[in-house]
Scaffold this motif. Structure first.
Motif, PDB file in Angstrom:
ATOM      1  N   GLY A  47       0.786  -1.216   0.000  1.00 54.87           N
ATOM      2  CA  GLY A  47       0.000   0.000   0.000  1.00 54.87           C
ATOM      3  C   GLY A  47       0.820   1.270   0.000  1.00 54.87           C
ATOM      4  O   GLY A  47       2.049   1.265  -0.192  1.00 54.87           O
ATOM      5  N   PHE A  48       0.142   2.380   0.253  1.00 54.83           N
ATOM      6  CA  PHE A  48       0.716   3.715   0.136  1.00 54.83           C
ATOM      7  C   PHE A  48       1.955   3.916   1.002  1.00 54.83           C
ATOM      8  O   PHE A  48       2.946   4.506   0.564  1.00 54.83           O
ATOM      9  CB  PHE A  48      -0.361   4.739   0.518  1.00 54.83           C
ATOM     10  CG  PHE A  48       0.049   6.178   0.365  1.00 54.83           C
ATOM     11  CD1 PHE A  48      -0.024   6.810  -0.862  1.00 54.83           C
ATOM     12  CD2 PHE A  48       0.479   6.918   1.454  1.00 54.83           C
ATOM     13  CE1 PHE A  48       0.333   8.143  -1.010  1.00 54.83           C
ATOM     14  CE2 PHE A  48       0.834   8.242   1.326  1.00 54.83           C
ATOM     15  CZ  PHE A  48       0.763   8.855   0.082  1.00 54.83           C
ATOM     16  N   TYR A  49       1.900   3.420   2.245  1.00 56.02           N
ATOM     17  CA  TYR A  49       2.998   3.677   3.180  1.00 56.02           C
ATOM     18  C   TYR A  49       4.123   2.653   3.086  1.00 56.02           C
ATOM     19  O   TYR A  49       5.077   2.722   3.860  1.00 56.02           O
ATOM     20  CB  TYR A  49       2.463   3.747   4.608  1.00 56.02           C
ATOM     21  CG  TYR A  49       1.580   4.956   4.822  1.00 56.02           C
ATOM     22  CD1 TYR A  49       2.124   6.240   4.822  1.00 56.02           C
ATOM     23  CD2 TYR A  49       0.211   4.825   4.982  1.00 56.02           C
ATOM     24  CE1 TYR A  49       1.329   7.353   4.994  1.00 56.02           C
ATOM     25  CE2 TYR A  49      -0.599   5.930   5.166  1.00 56.02           C
ATOM     26  CZ  TYR A  49      -0.039   7.198   5.165  1.00 56.02           C
ATOM     27  OH  TYR A  49      -0.829   8.305   5.335  1.00 56.02           O
ATOM     28  N   ALA A  50       4.032   1.715   2.160  1.00 57.48           N
ATOM     29  CA  ALA A  50       5.130   0.768   1.982  1.00 57.48           C
ATOM     30  C   ALA A  50       6.331   1.426   1.328  1.00 57.48           C
ATOM     31  O   ALA A  50       7.451   0.928   1.436  1.00 57.48           O
ATOM     32  CB  ALA A  50       4.674  -0.424   1.158  1.00 57.48           C
ATOM     33  N   TYR A  51       6.088   2.535   0.620  1.00 62.27           N
ATOM     34  CA  TYR A  51       7.206   3.274   0.032  1.00 62.27           C
ATOM     35  C   TYR A  51       7.841   4.181   1.080  1.00 62.27           C
ATOM     36  O   TYR A  51       7.141   4.879   1.822  1.00 62.27           O
ATOM     37  CB  TYR A  51       6.734   4.121  -1.146  1.00 62.27           C
ATOM     38  CG  TYR A  51       6.571   3.351  -2.427  1.00 62.27           C
ATOM     39  CD1 TYR A  51       7.669   3.115  -3.256  1.00 62.27           C
ATOM     40  CD2 TYR A  51       5.334   2.863  -2.817  1.00 62.27           C
ATOM     41  CE1 TYR A  51       7.520   2.415  -4.443  1.00 62.27           C
ATOM     42  CE2 TYR A  51       5.186   2.156  -4.009  1.00 62.27           C
ATOM     43  CZ  TYR A  51       6.277   1.943  -4.811  1.00 62.27           C
ATOM     44  OH  TYR A  51       6.141   1.244  -5.983  1.00 62.27           O
ATOM     45  N   GLN A  52       9.163   4.160   1.123  1.00 66.65           N
ATOM     46  CA  GLN A  52       9.919   5.030   2.024  1.00 66.65           C
ATOM     47  C   GLN A  52      10.812   5.918   1.166  1.00 66.65           C
ATOM     48  O   GLN A  52      11.567   5.417   0.328  1.00 66.65           O
ATOM     49  CB  GLN A  52      10.760   4.207   2.995  1.00 66.65           C
ATOM     50  CG  GLN A  52       9.937   3.278   3.883  1.00 66.65           C
ATOM     51  CD  GLN A  52      10.803   2.443   4.809  1.00 66.65           C
ATOM     52  OE1 GLN A  52      11.992   2.698   4.995  1.00 66.65           O
ATOM     53  NE2 GLN A  52      10.199   1.416   5.405  1.00 66.65           N
ATOM     54  N   GLY A  53      10.725   7.226   1.363  1.00 65.49           N
ATOM     55  CA  GLY A  53      11.535   8.110   0.531  1.00 65.49           C
ATOM     56  C   GLY A  53      11.508   9.549   0.980  1.00 65.49           C
ATOM     57  O   GLY A  53      10.805   9.924   1.915  1.00 65.49           O
ATOM     58  N   LYS A  54      12.289  10.349   0.264  1.00 65.09           N
ATOM     59  CA  LYS A  54      12.322  11.791   0.486  1.00 65.09           C
ATOM     60  C   LYS A  54      12.269  12.504  -0.855  1.00 65.09           C
ATOM     61  O   LYS A  54      12.631  11.941  -1.892  1.00 65.09           O
ATOM     62  CB  LYS A  54      13.584  12.207   1.247  1.00 65.09           C
ATOM     63  CG  LYS A  54      13.550  11.858   2.730  1.00 65.09           C
ATOM     64  CD  LYS A  54      14.705  12.524   3.482  1.00 65.09           C
ATOM     65  CE  LYS A  54      14.575  12.319   4.978  1.00 65.09           C
ATOM     66  NZ  LYS A  54      15.631  13.056   5.737  1.00 65.09           N
ATOM     67  N   LYS A  55      11.815  13.744  -0.813  1.00 67.78           N
ATOM     68  CA  LYS A  55      11.717  14.562  -2.017  1.00 67.78           C
ATOM     69  C   LYS A  55      12.558  15.808  -1.861  1.00 67.78           C
ATOM     70  O   LYS A  55      12.752  16.325  -0.759  1.00 67.78           O
ATOM     71  CB  LYS A  55      10.266  14.928  -2.299  1.00 67.78           C
ATOM     72  CG  LYS A  55       9.542  15.588  -1.136  1.00 67.78           C
ATOM     73  CD  LYS A  55       8.050  15.652  -1.419  1.00 67.78           C
ATOM     74  CE  LYS A  55       7.273  16.201  -0.224  1.00 67.78           C
ATOM     75  NZ  LYS A  55       5.807  16.164  -0.454  1.00 67.78           N
TER      76      LYS A  55
END
Length: 283
Positions: free
Chosen positions: A97-105
């Motif tokens: 789902g949505f929160y499975a991605y970990q990152g920064k912009k």
């Protein structure tokens, strides 16, 4: 206005929707038209965004989880003979789902958008670790450019990701891209993943690994703009060929996102550059 959740819902983005020699390339000098050029030789290149300076911001925050689900580390580190951006993904947190991605912009000062118009090019390099093949663990990482319309509202997320053979549903390592489809009247029909694999012209062997060069150039269309993606200077996707639905006119920000499959992972990036028209030139 299309919100992020709308875009993700339309496309059904969810976790598991489902080279080169190892020698580093020389770092190229920054173009005089570069809005920013990060080679991670300076600690400021990984600093958080502030009211007076460009920097990095957590991509997604879950209000029900006080600490959110950020990368466990987003820092520069010595790797392969030079300083690189090192992103450590934690096994902690959702794996779908949505929160499975970990990152920064990466945003301009005070968390503002870059507002870089058609003709602009965004480029970066990332490292394919040869140990990914055969380790029985999923690896998935990539770039999520954020496009905006003439009013500066988010209009599209034309993603390019790399998946190792464990992460890809077909069991083969390769790239995939997220494209928007319209009908003959320009109305939105669907957004979907297109699997690119590893075309021979890229000369990428995932079992050998190495550094890979990626470029996204924003091209003007009759209804807005769409990306051309290049890998190792070879065209792999021209989104105009998908009759792209996107009233886009500009790059707003750039997200480096990696999926959490329940195992700690490390990804390396380098030479992150945004070049505006003038020096960019369409090709």
């Amino acid at each position: 206005m299309t919100t992020r959740r709308d875009v993700l819902r339309y496309g059904g983005i969810a976790l598991g929707a489902t080279a080169l020699s190892g020698a580093a390339h020389p770092v190229l000098g920054a173009s005089p038209n570069a809005r920013f050029s990060l080679d991670f030789g300076d600690a400021a290149d990984v600093a958080d965004n502030t009211p007076t300076s460009a920097g990095w911001v957590l991509d997604r925050y879950n209000p029900s989880h006080p600490s959110g689900y950020p990368p466990v580390s987003f820092a520069r580190a010595m790797f392969d003979g030079d300083y690189r951006l090192c992103i450590d993904i934690s096994e902690t947190g959702p794996t779908s789902g949505f929160y499975a991605y970990q990152g920064k912009k990466y945003q301009d000062a005070d968390g503002s958008y870059w507002n870089s118009e058609t003709g602009s090019r965004f480029s970066y390099r990332f490292y394919i670790d040869p140990s990914w093949e055969g380790d029985g663990v999923e690896q998935q990482t990539g770039l999520w450019p954020v496009l905006g319309n003439a009013n500066g509202n988010i209009s599209a997320y034309p993603i390019l990701e790399y998946q190792d053979s464990d992460a890809n549903d077909d069991g083969e390592a390769g790239f995939r891209t997220f494209v928007y489809i319209s009908d003959e009247d320009g109305n939105f029909v669907e957004a979907k993943w297109v699997y690119l694999g590893l075309p021979k012209k890229l000369k990428i062997d995932p079992e050998e690994g190495g550094w890979v060069d990626v470029e996204a150039q924003l091209h003007k269309t009759s209804t807005g703009a769409a990306l051309k993606w290049r890998v190792n200077d070879k065209l792999v996707v021209d989104e105009r060929g998908y009759n792209a639905f996107s009233p886009s006119t500009q790059f707003l920000e750039f997200i480096f996102n990696s999926a959490n499959f329940g195992t700690d992972q490390t990804y390396y990036y380098d030479d992150v550059v945004l070049t505006e028209p003038g020096a960019a030139r369409n090709r």
